[in-house]
Scaffold this motif. Sequence first.
Motif, PDB file in Angstrom:
ATOM      1  N   ALA A 179      44.714  51.094  44.509  1.00 31.82           N
ATOM      2  CA  ALA A 179      44.491  50.524  43.623  1.00 31.82           C
ATOM      3  C   ALA A 179      45.050  49.164  43.772  1.00 31.82           C
ATOM      4  N   GLY A 180      44.243  48.095  42.943  1.00 28.53           N
ATOM      5  CA  GLY A 180      44.709  46.770  42.792  1.00 28.53           C
ATOM      6  C   GLY A 180      44.311  45.988  44.003  1.00 28.53           C
ATOM      7  N   SER A 181      44.718  44.665  44.257  1.00 31.74           N
ATOM      8  CA  SER A 181      44.204  43.832  45.184  1.00 31.74           C
ATOM      9  C   SER A 181      45.378  42.957  45.978  1.00 31.74           C
ATOM     10  N   ALA A 182      45.171  42.678  47.080  1.00 34.12           N
ATOM     11  CA  ALA A 182      46.132  41.961  47.861  1.00 34.12           C
ATOM     12  C   ALA A 182      45.412  40.816  48.605  1.00 34.12           C
ATOM     13  N   ARG A 183      45.052  39.539  47.904  1.00 34.00           N
ATOM     14  CA  ARG A 183      44.119  38.637  48.275  1.00 34.00           C
ATOM     15  C   ARG A 183      44.825  37.362  49.044  1.00 34.00           C
ATOM     16  N   VAL A 184      44.358  36.893  49.983  1.00 37.82           N
ATOM     17  CA  VAL A 184      44.915  35.944  50.766  1.00 37.82           C
ATOM     18  C   VAL A 184      43.767  35.131  50.986  1.00 37.82           C
ATOM     19  N   ARG A 185      44.144  33.570  50.915  1.00 36.13           N
ATOM     20  CA  ARG A 185      43.217  32.395  51.144  1.00 36.13           C
ATOM     21  C   ARG A 185      42.889  32.283  52.678  1.00 36.13           C
ATOM     22  N   HIS A 186      41.740  32.603  53.030  1.00 31.87           N
ATOM     23  CA  HIS A 186      41.463  32.676  54.519  1.00 31.87           C
ATOM     24  C   HIS A 186      40.216  31.413  54.583  1.00 31.87           C
ATOM     25  N   LEU A 187      40.664  30.418  55.247  1.00 33.76           N
ATOM     26  CA  LEU A 187      39.832  29.128  55.412  1.00 33.76           C
ATOM     27  C   LEU A 187      38.984  29.028  54.013  1.00 33.76           C
ATOM     28  N   ASP A 188      39.834  28.876  52.865  1.00 30.52           N
ATOM     29  CA  ASP A 188      39.463  28.617  51.698  1.00 30.52           C
ATOM     30  C   ASP A 188      38.422  29.443  51.016  1.00 30.52           C
ATOM     31  N   VAL A 189      38.377  30.665  51.441  1.00 26.43           N
ATOM     32  CA  VAL A 189      37.856  31.843  50.869  1.00 26.43           C
ATOM     33  C   VAL A 189      38.678  32.769  50.485  1.00 26.43           C
ATOM     34  N   TRP A 190      38.871  33.481  49.443  1.00 27.16           N
ATOM     35  CA  TRP A 190      39.939  34.553  49.101  1.00 27.16           C
ATOM     36  C   TRP A 190      39.304  35.806  49.468  1.00 27.16           C
ATOM     37  N   ILE A 191      40.098  36.486  50.533  1.00 23.75           N
ATOM     38  CA  ILE A 191      39.716  37.814  51.063  1.00 23.75           C
ATOM     39  C   ILE A 191      40.934  38.582  50.510  1.00 23.75           C
ATOM     40  N   ASP A 192      40.436  39.894  50.059  1.00 18.55           N
ATOM     41  CA  ASP A 192      41.087  41.032  49.572  1.00 18.55           C
ATOM     42  C   ASP A 192      41.328  41.940  50.729  1.00 18.55           C
ATOM     43  N   MET A 193      42.427  41.665  51.278  1.00 20.72           N
ATOM     44  CA  MET A 193      43.104  42.761  52.354  1.00 20.72           C
ATOM     45  C   MET A 193      42.956  44.136  52.232  1.00 20.72           C
ATOM     46  N   ALA A 194      43.117  44.558  50.869  1.00 24.01           N
ATOM     47  CA  ALA A 194      42.797  45.896  50.383  1.00 24.01           C
ATOM     48  C   ALA A 194      41.480  46.532  50.640  1.00 24.01           C
TER      49      ALA A 194
END
Lengths: 257, 234
Positions: free
Chosen positions: B67-82
Amino acid sequence: MHAPLLEVQGLTHRYGTRAACNNISFSLYSGEVLAVVGESGSGKTTLLRCLSGQLRPDAGCVMFETRNAGAVDVWGMSEATRRMLARTDWGFVHQNPRDGLRLDVSAGANIGERLMAIGARHYGNIRGEARAWMSKVELDVQRMDESPAAFSGGMQQRVQIARNLVSRPRLVFMDEPTAGLDVSVQARLLDLLRGLACDLGLSAIIVTHDLAVARLLAHRTLVMHDGCVVEEGLTDQVLDDPQQAYTQLLVSSALPA
Amino acid sequence: MKNKKLIEINRLCKHFVLHQQDGLRLPVLHGVSLSAEAGECVAVTGGSGAGKSTLLKCLYANYRTQAGSARVRHLDVWIDMASAHAREVLAVRRYTIGYVSQFLRVIPRVAALDIVMAPMLAVGMEAQVSRRRAQVLLERLHIASRLWTLPPATFSGGEQQRINIARGFAASPPVMLLDEPTAALDDANRGAVIELIREARRRGAAVLGIFHDEAVRDAVATRHFELHPVAAHA
Protein backbone atom coordinates in the motif's frame (compact mmCIF):
# COMPACT_ATOMS: atom_id res chain seq x y z
CA MET A 1 4.54 3.98 -27.06
CA HIS A 2 5.11 1.20 -29.57
CA ALA A 3 2.89 -1.85 -29.90
CA PRO A 4 4.24 -5.03 -28.32
CA LEU A 5 6.35 -7.23 -30.58
CA LEU A 6 4.50 -10.29 -29.34
CA GLU A 7 1.17 -10.41 -27.57
CA VAL A 8 -0.16 -13.67 -26.19
CA GLN A 9 -3.75 -14.03 -25.04
CA GLY A 10 -5.39 -16.96 -23.33
CA LEU A 11 -3.02 -19.49 -24.84
CA THR A 12 -3.96 -23.06 -23.90
CA HIS A 13 -2.55 -26.36 -25.07
CA ARG A 14 -3.72 -29.75 -23.82
CA TYR A 15 -2.18 -33.17 -24.07
CA GLY A 16 -5.31 -35.32 -23.66
CA THR A 17 -7.16 -33.81 -20.74
CA ARG A 18 -4.07 -32.32 -19.10
CA ALA A 19 -3.36 -28.67 -19.89
CA ALA A 20 0.37 -28.20 -20.48
CA CYS A 21 -0.32 -24.49 -20.96
CA ASN A 22 -3.37 -23.06 -19.30
CA ASN A 23 -4.76 -19.67 -20.33
CA ILE A 24 -1.43 -17.86 -20.62
CA SER A 25 -1.33 -14.16 -21.48
CA PHE A 26 1.62 -11.75 -21.65
CA SER A 27 3.28 -9.17 -23.88
CA LEU A 28 6.86 -8.82 -25.04
CA TYR A 29 8.22 -5.48 -26.23
CA SER A 30 11.03 -4.88 -28.67
CA GLY A 31 14.44 -5.03 -26.98
CA GLU A 32 13.13 -7.04 -24.05
CA VAL A 33 14.55 -10.34 -22.87
CA LEU A 34 11.94 -12.43 -21.08
CA ALA A 35 12.77 -15.55 -19.08
CA VAL A 36 10.24 -18.32 -18.54
CA VAL A 37 11.27 -20.30 -15.45
CA GLY A 38 9.79 -23.33 -13.73
CA GLU A 39 10.55 -26.97 -13.09
CA SER A 40 10.47 -29.80 -15.66
CA GLY A 41 6.92 -30.49 -16.77
CA SER A 42 5.62 -27.02 -15.92
CA GLY A 43 4.81 -26.34 -19.59
CA LYS A 44 7.69 -24.04 -20.49
CA THR A 45 8.78 -25.83 -23.64
CA THR A 46 5.21 -26.40 -24.82
CA LEU A 47 4.63 -22.66 -24.44
CA LEU A 48 7.75 -21.87 -26.46
CA ARG A 49 6.70 -24.25 -29.24
CA CYS A 50 3.21 -22.69 -29.38
CA LEU A 51 4.72 -19.19 -29.59
CA SER A 52 7.22 -20.04 -32.29
CA GLY A 53 4.81 -21.64 -34.72
CA GLN A 54 5.80 -25.24 -34.07
CA LEU A 55 2.80 -26.46 -32.09
CA ARG A 56 -0.76 -25.28 -32.66
CA PRO A 57 -2.44 -24.23 -29.40
CA ASP A 58 -5.97 -25.45 -28.61
CA ALA A 59 -7.12 -21.97 -27.68
CA GLY A 60 -5.90 -18.41 -27.49
CA CYS A 61 -3.90 -16.30 -29.87
CA VAL A 62 -0.32 -15.25 -30.50
CA MET A 63 -0.07 -11.85 -32.20
CA PHE A 64 3.26 -10.89 -33.78
CA GLU A 65 4.02 -7.32 -34.91
CA THR A 66 5.41 -7.68 -38.42
CA ARG A 67 7.70 -5.20 -40.14
CA ASN A 68 5.17 -4.17 -42.76
CA ALA A 69 1.72 -5.58 -42.05
CA GLY A 70 1.19 -4.69 -38.37
CA ALA A 71 0.13 -7.34 -35.87
CA VAL A 72 -0.71 -10.73 -37.36
CA ASP A 73 -2.10 -13.85 -35.71
CA VAL A 74 0.65 -16.48 -35.91
CA TRP A 75 -1.93 -19.27 -35.90
CA GLY A 76 -4.37 -17.52 -38.24
CA MET A 77 -2.03 -17.54 -41.24
CA SER A 78 -1.18 -20.24 -43.73
CA GLU A 79 1.54 -22.75 -42.95
CA ALA A 80 3.67 -21.31 -45.75
CA THR A 81 3.39 -17.74 -44.40
CA ARG A 82 4.22 -18.95 -40.92
CA ARG A 83 7.32 -20.75 -42.19
CA MET A 84 8.41 -17.65 -44.05
CA LEU A 85 7.94 -15.56 -40.91
CA ALA A 86 10.02 -18.08 -38.94
CA ARG A 87 12.82 -17.77 -41.51
CA THR A 88 12.83 -13.98 -41.83
CA ASP A 89 11.88 -12.77 -38.36
CA TRP A 90 12.54 -15.47 -35.78
CA GLY A 91 15.38 -17.53 -34.45
CA PHE A 92 15.09 -20.73 -32.43
CA VAL A 93 17.96 -22.01 -30.31
CA HIS A 94 17.38 -25.60 -29.22
CA GLN A 95 18.67 -27.06 -25.98
CA ASN A 96 20.53 -29.74 -27.93
CA PRO A 97 22.56 -28.03 -30.66
CA ARG A 98 22.26 -31.16 -32.79
CA ASP A 99 18.53 -30.41 -33.15
CA GLY A 100 19.28 -27.00 -34.59
CA LEU A 101 22.30 -27.76 -36.77
CA ARG A 102 23.00 -29.77 -39.89
CA LEU A 103 25.90 -31.98 -39.00
CA ASP A 104 26.61 -33.04 -42.59
CA VAL A 105 27.71 -29.56 -43.66
CA SER A 106 30.46 -27.29 -42.35
CA ALA A 107 30.11 -24.83 -39.48
CA GLY A 108 30.40 -21.94 -41.94
CA ALA A 109 27.69 -23.39 -44.16
CA ASN A 110 25.42 -23.86 -41.14
CA ILE A 111 25.71 -20.16 -40.44
CA GLY A 112 25.50 -19.04 -44.07
CA GLU A 113 22.47 -21.21 -44.80
CA ARG A 114 20.17 -18.90 -42.88
CA LEU A 115 21.24 -15.98 -45.06
CA MET A 116 20.58 -17.97 -48.22
CA ALA A 117 17.14 -18.90 -46.88
CA ILE A 118 16.21 -15.22 -46.83
CA GLY A 119 17.57 -14.55 -50.29
CA ALA A 120 21.31 -13.80 -50.01
CA ARG A 121 23.10 -15.13 -53.10
CA HIS A 122 26.57 -13.59 -53.18
CA TYR A 123 28.87 -16.39 -52.01
CA GLY A 124 31.67 -14.09 -50.88
CA ASN A 125 29.35 -11.95 -48.77
CA ILE A 126 27.72 -14.98 -47.19
CA ARG A 127 31.08 -16.46 -46.33
CA GLY A 128 32.29 -13.13 -44.98
CA GLU A 129 29.24 -12.84 -42.71
CA ALA A 130 29.64 -16.44 -41.55
CA ARG A 131 33.27 -15.75 -40.72
CA ALA A 132 32.35 -12.57 -38.81
CA TRP A 133 29.79 -14.49 -36.79
CA MET A 134 32.23 -17.31 -36.04
CA SER A 135 34.40 -14.74 -34.31
CA LYS A 136 31.47 -12.95 -32.64
CA VAL A 137 30.56 -16.18 -30.88
CA GLU A 138 34.26 -16.72 -30.11
CA LEU A 139 34.90 -19.68 -32.38
CA ASP A 140 38.18 -20.15 -34.21
CA VAL A 141 37.49 -18.93 -37.77
CA GLN A 142 40.11 -21.41 -39.01
CA ARG A 143 37.61 -24.13 -38.26
CA MET A 144 34.70 -22.79 -40.29
CA ASP A 145 35.09 -25.48 -42.95
CA GLU A 146 34.94 -28.31 -40.45
CA SER A 147 31.75 -30.16 -39.66
CA PRO A 148 30.26 -29.18 -36.29
CA ALA A 149 29.95 -32.93 -35.62
CA ALA A 150 33.61 -32.74 -34.57
CA PHE A 151 32.98 -29.80 -32.20
CA SER A 152 32.41 -29.96 -28.44
CA GLY A 153 28.91 -29.32 -27.10
CA GLY A 154 29.78 -25.76 -26.14
CA MET A 155 31.20 -25.02 -29.58
CA GLN A 156 28.17 -26.57 -31.29
CA GLN A 157 25.92 -24.35 -29.22
CA ARG A 158 27.92 -21.32 -30.37
CA VAL A 159 27.46 -22.36 -34.00
CA GLN A 160 23.74 -22.71 -33.38
CA ILE A 161 23.57 -19.24 -31.84
CA ALA A 162 25.52 -17.74 -34.75
CA ARG A 163 23.27 -19.55 -37.23
CA ASN A 164 20.24 -18.00 -35.57
CA LEU A 165 21.52 -14.47 -35.16
CA VAL A 166 23.25 -14.04 -38.54
CA SER A 167 19.97 -13.19 -40.26
CA ARG A 168 19.16 -10.52 -37.63
CA PRO A 169 15.90 -12.02 -36.42
CA ARG A 170 13.53 -9.68 -34.60
CA LEU A 171 12.68 -12.30 -31.98
CA VAL A 172 14.75 -15.22 -30.74
CA PHE A 173 13.33 -18.19 -28.86
CA MET A 174 15.76 -20.15 -26.72
CA ASP A 175 15.01 -23.44 -25.01
CA GLU A 176 17.47 -24.07 -22.14
CA PRO A 177 20.38 -22.82 -24.29
CA THR A 178 23.04 -23.64 -21.68
CA ALA A 179 21.51 -26.65 -19.92
CA GLY A 180 23.55 -29.46 -21.45
CA LEU A 181 26.95 -27.85 -20.97
CA ASP A 182 29.73 -28.00 -18.37
CA VAL A 183 29.53 -25.25 -15.77
CA SER A 184 32.60 -23.38 -17.04
CA VAL A 185 31.38 -23.56 -20.65
CA GLN A 186 27.94 -22.47 -19.45
CA ALA A 187 29.33 -19.35 -17.78
CA ARG A 188 31.20 -18.27 -20.92
CA LEU A 189 28.22 -18.92 -23.16
CA LEU A 190 25.90 -16.99 -20.83
CA ASP A 191 28.27 -14.08 -20.83
CA LEU A 192 28.44 -14.20 -24.61
CA LEU A 193 24.64 -14.18 -24.80
CA ARG A 194 24.47 -11.30 -22.33
CA GLY A 195 26.89 -9.28 -24.45
CA LEU A 196 25.04 -10.04 -27.69
CA ALA A 197 21.67 -9.20 -26.12
CA CYS A 198 23.04 -5.81 -24.97
CA ASP A 199 24.84 -4.98 -28.21
CA LEU A 200 22.10 -6.07 -30.59
CA GLY A 201 19.14 -4.96 -28.47
CA LEU A 202 17.86 -8.49 -28.84
CA SER A 203 14.23 -9.39 -28.18
CA ALA A 204 14.21 -12.88 -26.79
CA ILE A 205 12.20 -15.42 -24.85
CA ILE A 206 14.42 -17.80 -22.91
CA VAL A 207 13.07 -20.93 -21.29
CA THR A 208 15.23 -22.04 -18.40
CA HIS A 209 15.02 -23.89 -15.11
CA ASP A 210 18.15 -22.05 -13.96
CA LEU A 211 17.35 -18.87 -12.03
CA ALA A 212 20.91 -17.59 -12.44
CA VAL A 213 20.40 -17.62 -16.22
CA ALA A 214 17.24 -15.54 -15.78
CA ARG A 215 19.03 -13.11 -13.45
CA LEU A 216 21.91 -12.60 -15.85
CA LEU A 217 19.97 -12.30 -19.10
CA ALA A 218 16.35 -11.36 -18.60
CA HIS A 219 14.67 -8.02 -17.93
CA ARG A 220 11.45 -9.74 -16.96
CA THR A 221 10.58 -13.22 -15.75
CA LEU A 222 7.46 -15.40 -15.90
CA VAL A 223 7.20 -18.22 -13.39
CA MET A 224 5.30 -21.29 -14.61
CA HIS A 225 3.84 -24.04 -12.47
CA ASP A 226 1.48 -26.79 -13.64
CA GLY A 227 0.86 -25.06 -16.96
CA CYS A 228 -0.05 -21.69 -15.43
CA VAL A 229 1.88 -18.45 -15.06
CA VAL A 230 1.87 -18.04 -11.27
CA GLU A 231 3.96 -14.89 -11.08
CA GLU A 232 5.59 -12.35 -13.34
CA GLY A 233 7.58 -9.16 -12.98
CA LEU A 234 11.02 -7.62 -13.23
CA THR A 235 13.54 -10.43 -12.85
CA ASP A 236 15.19 -8.98 -9.75
CA GLN A 237 11.75 -8.42 -8.16
CA VAL A 238 10.63 -11.98 -8.81
CA LEU A 239 13.88 -13.44 -7.48
CA ASP A 240 14.46 -11.09 -4.53
CA ASP A 241 10.87 -10.60 -3.38
CA PRO A 242 8.82 -13.54 -4.66
CA GLN A 243 5.15 -13.27 -3.72
CA GLN A 244 3.65 -16.65 -4.55
CA ALA A 245 4.18 -19.81 -2.54
CA TYR A 246 5.54 -21.69 -5.55
CA THR A 247 8.01 -18.93 -6.50
CA GLN A 248 9.24 -18.72 -2.91
CA LEU A 249 9.84 -22.47 -2.93
CA LEU A 250 11.63 -22.27 -6.27
CA VAL A 251 13.87 -19.37 -5.21
CA SER A 252 14.70 -20.84 -1.81
CA SER A 253 15.52 -24.22 -3.35
CA ALA A 254 18.09 -22.82 -5.77
CA LEU A 255 21.74 -22.61 -4.89
CA PRO A 256 22.76 -18.97 -4.45
CA ALA A 257 23.72 -17.41 -7.76
CA MET B 1 17.36 23.64 -8.41
CA LYS B 2 16.70 24.17 -4.70
CA ASN B 3 13.36 23.11 -3.20
CA LYS B 4 12.65 20.87 -6.14
CA LYS B 5 11.20 17.69 -4.74
CA LEU B 6 12.64 14.55 -6.35
CA ILE B 7 11.46 11.77 -4.02
CA GLU B 8 8.04 11.44 -2.41
CA ILE B 9 7.15 8.36 -0.40
CA ASN B 10 3.60 8.39 0.93
CA ARG B 11 2.16 6.02 3.56
CA LEU B 12 4.18 3.13 2.18
CA CYS B 13 3.47 -0.34 3.57
CA LYS B 14 5.55 -3.43 3.00
CA HIS B 15 5.25 -6.84 4.55
CA PHE B 16 6.64 -10.22 3.66
CA VAL B 17 4.50 -13.35 3.69
CA LEU B 18 6.57 -16.50 4.12
CA HIS B 19 4.51 -19.24 2.54
CA GLN B 20 6.95 -21.92 3.58
CA GLN B 21 6.54 -20.87 7.24
CA ASP B 22 2.77 -21.41 7.27
CA GLY B 23 2.15 -18.01 5.76
CA LEU B 24 4.00 -16.14 8.50
CA ARG B 25 3.47 -12.43 7.95
CA LEU B 26 6.39 -10.10 8.63
CA PRO B 27 5.47 -6.41 8.60
CA VAL B 28 8.46 -4.21 7.80
CA LEU B 29 7.21 -0.79 6.73
CA HIS B 30 3.93 0.62 7.96
CA GLY B 31 2.70 3.94 6.64
CA VAL B 32 6.14 5.41 5.96
CA SER B 33 6.11 8.91 4.46
CA LEU B 34 9.24 10.76 3.44
CA SER B 35 10.23 13.21 0.75
CA ALA B 36 13.55 14.60 -0.39
CA GLU B 37 14.49 17.64 -2.44
CA ALA B 38 17.33 18.39 -4.79
CA GLY B 39 20.53 18.97 -2.84
CA GLU B 40 19.39 17.07 0.24
CA CYS B 41 20.97 14.00 1.77
CA VAL B 42 18.54 12.23 4.08
CA ALA B 43 20.14 9.68 6.39
CA VAL B 44 17.76 6.83 7.11
CA THR B 45 18.41 5.66 10.66
CA GLY B 46 16.99 3.03 12.98
CA GLY B 47 18.05 -0.25 14.50
CA SER B 48 18.78 -3.46 12.70
CA GLY B 49 15.55 -4.79 11.21
CA ALA B 50 13.83 -1.40 11.18
CA GLY B 51 13.45 -1.65 7.41
CA LYS B 52 16.10 0.78 6.19
CA SER B 53 17.34 -1.34 3.28
CA THR B 54 13.78 -2.43 2.53
CA LEU B 55 12.73 1.21 2.14
CA LEU B 56 15.50 1.80 -0.42
CA LYS B 57 14.65 -1.42 -2.25
CA CYS B 58 10.97 -0.45 -2.44
CA LEU B 59 11.91 2.89 -3.96
CA TYR B 60 14.10 1.08 -6.49
CA ALA B 61 11.20 -1.34 -7.14
CA ASN B 62 13.42 -4.26 -6.26
CA TYR B 63 10.79 -5.09 -3.63
CA ARG B 64 7.05 -4.88 -4.16
CA THR B 65 4.81 -3.03 -1.76
CA GLN B 66 1.29 -3.55 -0.44
CA ALA B 67 0.00 0.00 0.00
CA GLY B 68 1.03 3.61 -0.42
CA SER B 69 3.27 5.08 -3.08
CA ALA B 70 6.99 5.55 -3.69
CA ARG B 71 7.30 8.27 -6.28
CA VAL B 72 10.37 9.53 -8.07
CA ARG B 73 10.57 12.53 -10.38
CA HIS B 74 11.74 11.01 -13.65
CA LEU B 75 12.48 13.44 -16.51
CA ASP B 76 10.04 15.83 -14.78
CA VAL B 77 7.22 13.31 -14.55
CA TRP B 78 6.32 11.66 -11.25
CA ILE B 79 6.51 7.87 -11.48
CA ASP B 80 5.20 5.67 -8.69
CA MET B 81 7.74 2.88 -8.49
CA ALA B 82 5.28 0.81 -6.45
CA SER B 83 2.83 0.56 -9.34
CA ALA B 84 4.85 1.38 -12.50
CA HIS B 85 5.11 -1.10 -15.37
CA ALA B 86 8.33 -3.06 -15.71
CA ARG B 87 9.48 -1.00 -18.70
CA GLU B 88 8.88 2.27 -16.85
CA VAL B 89 10.80 0.98 -13.84
CA LEU B 90 13.75 0.07 -16.07
CA ALA B 91 13.71 3.54 -17.65
CA VAL B 92 13.66 5.22 -14.22
CA ARG B 93 16.55 3.03 -13.09
CA ARG B 94 18.51 3.86 -16.20
CA TYR B 95 18.07 7.63 -16.24
CA THR B 96 17.08 8.75 -12.76
CA ILE B 97 18.15 6.47 -9.92
CA GLY B 98 21.67 5.47 -8.94
CA TYR B 99 21.51 2.63 -6.45
CA VAL B 100 24.58 1.50 -4.56
CA SER B 101 23.72 -1.80 -2.89
CA GLN B 102 25.79 -3.37 -0.13
CA PHE B 103 27.29 -5.95 -2.43
CA LEU B 104 28.39 -5.90 -6.04
CA ARG B 105 26.65 -8.59 -8.04
CA VAL B 106 29.52 -9.45 -10.34
CA ILE B 107 28.94 -10.29 -13.95
CA PRO B 108 31.37 -12.94 -15.17
CA ARG B 109 34.12 -11.76 -17.50
CA VAL B 110 33.16 -8.06 -17.52
CA ALA B 111 36.07 -5.77 -16.61
CA ALA B 112 35.82 -3.26 -13.75
CA LEU B 113 36.18 -0.31 -16.11
CA ASP B 114 33.35 -1.60 -18.34
CA ILE B 115 31.11 -2.10 -15.32
CA VAL B 116 31.61 1.54 -14.33
CA MET B 117 31.14 2.76 -17.93
CA ALA B 118 27.94 0.80 -18.51
CA PRO B 119 25.46 3.22 -16.86
CA MET B 120 26.96 6.14 -18.80
CA LEU B 121 26.78 4.32 -22.14
CA ALA B 122 23.19 3.33 -21.27
CA VAL B 123 22.12 6.98 -21.12
CA GLY B 124 23.87 7.76 -24.39
CA MET B 125 27.12 9.31 -23.20
CA GLU B 126 29.98 9.06 -25.65
CA ALA B 127 32.36 6.13 -25.13
CA GLN B 128 35.45 8.37 -24.80
CA VAL B 129 33.81 10.65 -22.26
CA SER B 130 32.44 7.67 -20.33
CA ARG B 131 35.83 5.97 -20.24
CA ARG B 132 37.54 9.10 -18.99
CA ARG B 133 34.98 9.66 -16.25
CA ALA B 134 35.15 5.99 -15.21
CA GLN B 135 38.93 6.28 -14.94
CA VAL B 136 38.67 9.43 -12.84
CA LEU B 137 36.19 7.77 -10.48
CA LEU B 138 38.31 4.64 -10.10
CA GLU B 139 41.37 6.80 -9.42
CA ARG B 140 39.54 8.84 -6.82
CA LEU B 141 38.43 5.60 -5.14
CA HIS B 142 42.02 4.33 -5.14
CA ILE B 143 41.49 1.33 -7.43
CA ALA B 144 44.93 0.50 -8.88
CA SER B 145 44.91 0.92 -12.65
CA ARG B 146 46.24 -2.63 -13.16
CA LEU B 147 42.84 -3.86 -11.89
CA TRP B 148 40.72 -1.82 -14.29
CA THR B 149 40.73 -4.38 -17.09
CA LEU B 150 40.02 -7.33 -14.77
CA PRO B 151 36.59 -8.66 -13.82
CA PRO B 152 35.98 -7.85 -10.13
CA ALA B 153 35.07 -11.44 -9.18
CA THR B 154 38.49 -11.92 -7.57
CA PHE B 155 38.71 -8.44 -5.97
CA SER B 156 38.56 -7.92 -2.21
CA GLY B 157 35.26 -6.94 -0.58
CA GLY B 158 36.36 -3.32 -0.24
CA GLU B 159 37.49 -3.14 -3.87
CA GLN B 160 34.22 -4.60 -5.09
CA GLN B 161 32.31 -2.11 -2.98
CA ARG B 162 34.27 0.76 -4.54
CA ILE B 163 33.52 -0.52 -8.07
CA ASN B 164 29.89 -0.54 -7.00
CA ILE B 165 30.13 3.05 -5.76
CA ALA B 166 31.88 4.23 -8.93
CA ARG B 167 29.13 2.61 -11.02
CA GLY B 168 26.38 4.21 -8.92
CA PHE B 169 27.81 7.73 -9.24
CA ALA B 170 29.04 7.38 -12.83
CA ALA B 171 26.06 8.75 -14.75
CA SER B 172 25.38 11.48 -12.15
CA PRO B 173 21.76 10.41 -11.61
CA PRO B 174 19.41 12.93 -9.96
CA VAL B 175 18.31 10.44 -7.29
CA MET B 176 20.84 8.38 -5.34
CA LEU B 177 20.07 5.49 -3.02
CA LEU B 178 23.07 4.44 -0.93
CA ASP B 179 22.93 1.32 1.24
CA GLU B 180 25.93 1.53 3.59
CA PRO B 181 28.32 2.68 0.88
CA THR B 182 31.29 2.97 3.28
CA ALA B 183 30.80 -0.24 5.29
CA ALA B 184 33.91 -2.05 4.00
CA LEU B 185 36.16 0.97 3.39
CA ASP B 186 39.25 2.43 5.04
CA ASP B 187 39.64 6.12 6.02
CA ALA B 188 41.03 7.36 2.71
CA ASN B 189 38.21 5.75 0.76
CA ARG B 190 35.57 6.89 3.24
CA GLY B 191 36.82 10.41 2.57
CA ALA B 192 36.55 9.90 -1.18
CA VAL B 193 32.95 8.67 -0.85
CA ILE B 194 32.03 11.61 1.41
CA GLU B 195 33.37 13.95 -1.26
CA LEU B 196 31.37 12.17 -4.00
CA ILE B 197 28.16 12.47 -1.98
CA ARG B 198 28.76 16.17 -1.33
CA GLU B 199 29.39 16.74 -5.03
CA ALA B 200 26.17 14.91 -5.87
CA ARG B 201 24.29 17.22 -3.50
CA ARG B 202 25.90 20.30 -5.03
CA ARG B 203 24.84 19.30 -8.53
CA GLY B 204 21.28 18.97 -7.23
CA ALA B 205 20.84 15.27 -6.55
CA ALA B 206 18.53 14.03 -3.81
CA VAL B 207 20.37 11.39 -1.78
CA LEU B 208 18.71 8.80 0.46
CA GLY B 209 21.31 6.86 2.40
CA ILE B 210 21.96 4.37 5.16
CA PHE B 211 25.19 5.21 6.97
CA HIS B 212 26.13 3.20 10.03
CA ASP B 213 29.34 5.19 10.39
CA GLU B 214 28.38 8.28 12.41
CA ALA B 215 31.29 10.35 11.16
CA VAL B 216 30.25 9.72 7.55
CA ARG B 217 26.62 10.45 8.37
CA ASP B 218 27.51 13.74 10.04
CA ALA B 219 29.70 14.69 7.10
CA VAL B 220 27.09 14.18 4.39
CA ALA B 221 23.53 14.21 5.82
CA THR B 222 21.38 17.31 5.81
CA ARG B 223 18.82 15.60 8.06
CA HIS B 224 17.87 12.27 9.60
CA PHE B 225 14.81 10.13 9.13
CA GLU B 226 14.32 7.47 11.79
CA LEU B 227 12.51 4.22 11.08
CA HIS B 228 11.05 2.17 13.92
CA PRO B 229 10.44 -1.58 13.78
CA VAL B 230 6.80 -2.34 13.09
CA ALA B 231 4.92 -4.26 15.79
CA ALA B 232 4.01 -7.76 14.58
CA HIS B 233 0.26 -7.09 14.76
CA ALA B 234 0.43 -3.94 12.61
